[in-house]
Write a protein that holds these residues in place. Structure first.
Motif, mmCIF file in Angstrom:
data_model
loop_
_atom_site.group_PDB
_atom_site.id
_atom_site.type_symbol
_atom_site.label_atom_id
_atom_site.label_comp_id
_atom_site.label_asym_id
_atom_site.label_seq_id
_atom_site.Cartn_x
_atom_site.Cartn_y
_atom_site.Cartn_z
ATOM 1 N N ILE A 49 13.732 -8.704 -40.382
ATOM 2 C CA ILE A 49 13.656 -7.419 -39.680
ATOM 3 C C ILE A 49 14.739 -6.487 -40.213
ATOM 4 O O ILE A 49 15.878 -6.902 -40.448
ATOM 5 C CB ILE A 49 13.796 -7.630 -38.154
ATOM 6 C CG1 ILE A 49 13.465 -6.351 -37.408
ATOM 7 C CG2 ILE A 49 15.166 -8.165 -37.779
ATOM 8 C CD1 ILE A 49 13.269 -6.561 -35.912
ATOM 9 N N THR A 67 17.010 -3.168 -39.635
ATOM 10 C CA THR A 67 17.550 -2.302 -38.586
ATOM 11 C C THR A 67 18.261 -1.121 -39.244
ATOM 12 O O THR A 67 19.176 -1.314 -40.055
ATOM 13 C CB THR A 67 18.539 -3.069 -37.686
ATOM 14 O OG1 THR A 67 17.878 -4.202 -37.117
ATOM 15 C CG2 THR A 67 19.049 -2.182 -36.569
ATOM 16 N N ASN A 80 5.369 -2.624 -29.036
ATOM 17 C CA ASN A 80 5.685 -1.220 -29.315
ATOM 18 C C ASN A 80 6.988 -0.811 -28.636
ATOM 19 O O ASN A 80 7.798 -0.067 -29.199
ATOM 20 C CB ASN A 80 4.545 -0.320 -28.829
ATOM 21 C CG ASN A 80 3.271 -0.523 -29.639
ATOM 22 O OD1 ASN A 80 3.315 -1.053 -30.750
ATOM 23 N ND2 ASN A 80 2.131 -0.140 -29.070
ATOM 24 N N TYR A 109 9.464 -2.813 -27.929
ATOM 25 C CA TYR A 109 10.557 -3.486 -28.647
ATOM 26 C C TYR A 109 10.945 -2.719 -29.913
ATOM 27 O O TYR A 109 12.128 -2.621 -30.259
ATOM 28 C CB TYR A 109 10.121 -4.908 -29.016
ATOM 29 C CG TYR A 109 11.137 -5.704 -29.807
ATOM 30 C CD1 TYR A 109 12.133 -6.426 -29.165
ATOM 31 C CD2 TYR A 109 11.097 -5.722 -31.203
ATOM 32 C CE1 TYR A 109 13.068 -7.155 -29.893
ATOM 33 C CE2 TYR A 109 12.031 -6.446 -31.938
ATOM 34 C CZ TYR A 109 13.003 -7.161 -31.273
ATOM 35 O OH TYR A 109 13.933 -7.877 -31.999
ATOM 36 N N LEU A 110 9.942 -2.142 -30.615
ATOM 37 C CA LEU A 110 10.173 -1.494 -31.906
ATOM 38 C C LEU A 110 10.408 0.011 -31.805
ATOM 39 O O LEU A 110 10.629 0.662 -32.832
ATOM 40 C CB LEU A 110 8.979 -1.761 -32.846
ATOM 41 C CG LEU A 110 8.758 -3.235 -33.233
ATOM 42 C CD1 LEU A 110 7.444 -3.389 -33.994
ATOM 43 C CD2 LEU A 110 9.920 -3.743 -34.073
ATOM 44 N N SER A 129 14.233 -0.376 -35.469
ATOM 45 C CA SER A 129 13.988 -1.692 -36.074
ATOM 46 C C SER A 129 12.572 -1.744 -36.631
ATOM 47 O O SER A 129 11.631 -1.190 -36.036
ATOM 48 C CB SER A 129 14.177 -2.808 -35.042
ATOM 49 O OG SER A 129 15.513 -2.859 -34.597
ATOM 50 N N ARG A 130 12.445 -2.402 -37.783
ATOM 51 C CA ARG A 130 11.131 -2.496 -38.420
ATOM 52 C C ARG A 130 11.002 -3.868 -39.071
ATOM 53 O O ARG A 130 11.918 -4.319 -39.771
ATOM 54 C CB ARG A 130 10.971 -1.394 -39.463
ATOM 55 C CG ARG A 130 9.568 -1.366 -40.081
ATOM 56 C CD ARG A 130 9.369 -0.132 -40.943
ATOM 57 N NE ARG A 130 10.110 -0.197 -42.202
ATOM 58 C CZ ARG A 130 11.179 0.523 -42.473
ATOM 59 N NH1 ARG A 130 11.653 1.375 -41.580
ATOM 60 N NH2 ARG A 130 11.797 0.412 -43.636
#
Length: 540
Positions: A436, A438, A476, A478-479, A505-506
């Motif tokens: 992930i 950030t 959605n 969370y991100l 975050s991705r």
């Protein structure tokens, strides 16, 4: 090096001399209570397990003379029932200790057991409710001795009787593990006339019972031709007996495990030379490990699934183990792995194999609980399954990473540095690992900083005032971008102070299997306690 070798073996003989003097002193003393004598003999038994067998011929001859003297002194002293029991208890504690690897010299204590009383000694062990881990270590130790030591006639009969007792108690998983480890070593010893009567019955018993899986049979395939040839040339009664038994057994096993094109061609040609009997198949008309027809427990349910017994509020563990087993990618990776030097990994592998092939209604995962109980998890209490899952996966990953790194480091020769282990090299990371990205941005100067991390789960919180959200809604949430302000400001390296900002975050590398944890608790400022959220989550 020769001088050093001599000094080491002299010290080993000194240790045996100390034992002899201690036994002599015990015999001289009078008026000692039975309990005190029992403790002294227990210490002597454990000390025997520290005495290594010398290799130099002159030292070995003296060593064997001393061993016979110790054995005679033990036999004389342990005629009393209380000393006999204390000595046997010390022997079992020694062979079942997970931290020790006792020497075969300890096995001379077995000569205290009359051949006819071996079943009673095994019954005593099994009635004391020792853990499965303890029983497995004890049998592994005895088989290790049997593969190295030929001067304790009772050793082979004890191993066979111990195996039969474990079979009667449905400890098939222990028997299968021990068979997998030692069948090859024991089979090669059948050529020795002096120990054939001790080792042979154990080998036959293992091969006849391992009908659920060809692993034991296939392990000895490369040695069968030479072993049969040696037995044939010896022309003794015992060699001809085992030649006859093996020929019929191998013919039966070849037919019992079909589907291996070309593997048995040479063996089949060899066996035909020894004229197997027409009814050779009857040799497998015996109880098979993991055999439904001989299982005294309730057979598995109509669903075809094997359950896990509750060991005292261990639903948190059982649900995790069943979920991991039903994750095909992870299950197959565990079953196909050869990381047998890691205790927890090996136990999980054995459990998965039994969940897949056992005909039992349920199994008891005691060993997994003993090896993977997180700190603070009290026996008999309810605990969080997601916390257990995280701890279990962490241990599996770290153990495998450590073993892999050590093997890589030891194999590097004349190389300045190594690249280390990649993120997906372990079974856990390869199954559940993702990455992930950030990105944090400062509102004042616009500076962006990036950090990439590995993850094995996403912990999803519930948005406020959102009833019965879907999984996608929680993802959605969370991100979504997070404002960094107030007490949660961003420290900007350019501005050199705390500033307002934004964090996004991705997921840049998705895991092959995604673990989602729902955070069903929220802090209530009014009651100043954690409160459970009773919302449902929809799968879309």
């Amino acid at each position: 090096m020769a001088v050093k070798h001599k000094v080491v073996e002299s010290r080993e003989n000194d240790g045996l001399n100390l034992i002899i003097r201690a036994l002599q002193d015990i015999n001289i003393k009078t008026g000692m209570h039975a309990a005190e004598l029992g403790k002294l003999y227990e210490r002597v038994v454990l000390k025997l397990g520290e005495i290594e067998i010398p290799t130099a011929p002159e030292d070995y001859k003296k060593f064997m003379n001393d061993i016979e003297q110790v054995q005679e002194m033990f036999t004389k002293a342990c005629s009393k029932e209380e000393l006999f029991s204390a000595t046997l208890k010390a022997l079992y504690n020694g062979i079942s200790d997970l931290e020790r690897r006792p020497s075969p010299t300890m096995s001379i204590v077995l000569q205290l057991i009359d051949y006819k009383k071996i079943p009673f000694a095994v019954q005593w062990i099994l009635q004391n409710r020792y853990s499965e881990q303890s029983l497995e270590r004890a049998l592994l130790t005895l088989c290790n001795w049997l593969s190295k030591w030929m001067y304790t006639p009772n050793l082979g009969p004890l191993v066979l009787c111990f195996m039969q007792g474990l079979e009667a108690k449905q400890h098939d998983d222990i028997l299968i593990e021990v068979a997998r480890v030692y069948i090859e070593k024991l089979f090669k010893l059948v050529v020795l006339e002096s120990i054939r009567g001790s080792v042979g019955p154990v080998v036959l018993y293992i091969l006849e019972r391992m009908q659920h899986n060809p692993e034991a049979f296939h392990k000895i395939l490369p040695h069968i031709n030479s072993i049969l040839n040696s037995l044939y040339k010896q022309r003794s009664d015992s060699s001809q007996y085992y030649l006859h038994k093996f020929v019929n057994l191998f013919m039966a096993l070849m037919e019992h495990f079909p589907g291996h094109p070309g593997l048995y061609d040479d063996l089949n040609e060899t066996l035909e030379q020894y004229h197997p009997e027409k009814n050779y198949k009857e040799i497998l008309n015996c109880k098979s490990w993991l055999d439904i027809n001989n299982c005294t427990l309730t057979i598995r349910s109509s669903s075809g699934k094997v359950g896990l017994n509750n060991l005292g509020n261990t639903c948190y563990m059982n649900s995790v183990l069943q979920a991991l087993y039903m994750t095909k990618l992870f299950r197959n990776s565990v079953l196909q792995s050869s990381r047998d030097t890691m205790p927890l990994f090996s136990k999980l592998q054995a459990l998965f194999a039994l969940l897949q092939f056992s005909q039992r209604c349920s199994l008891s995962p005691n060993d997994i609980l003993n090896l993977a109980r997180p700190p603070g998890f009290q026996p008999g209490h309810q605990h969080d399954s997601s916390e257990f899952l995280g701890y279990l996966l962490d241990i599996l990953h770290e153990q495998e990473h450590s073993i892999y790194s050590s093997s890589i480091g030891n194999s590097i020769v004349n190389i300045g540095s190594s690249s280390g282990m990649s993120s997906d090299s372990t079974v856990v990371q390869g199954s559940f690992g993702g990455r992930i990205l950030t990105v944090s941005r400062c509102d004042v100067c616009g500076l962006q900083s990036e950090r990439t991390d590995s993850f094995r789960e996403l912990q999803l919180s519930f948005p406020n005032n959102c009833m019965d959200p879907s999984v996608q809604t929680l993802l959605n949430y969370y991100l979504q971008p997070e404002r960094l302000c107030g007490d949660n400001q961003y420290h900007c390296d350019t501005c050199k102070r705390l500033t307002d900002g934004e964090r996004v975050s991705r997921i840049v590398e998705k895991p092959r299997r995604l673990i989602l944890t729902l955070k069903h608790f929220r802090y209530d400022p009014v009651s100043q306690q954690r409160t459970k959220l009773l919302q449902r989550v929809k799968l879309d």
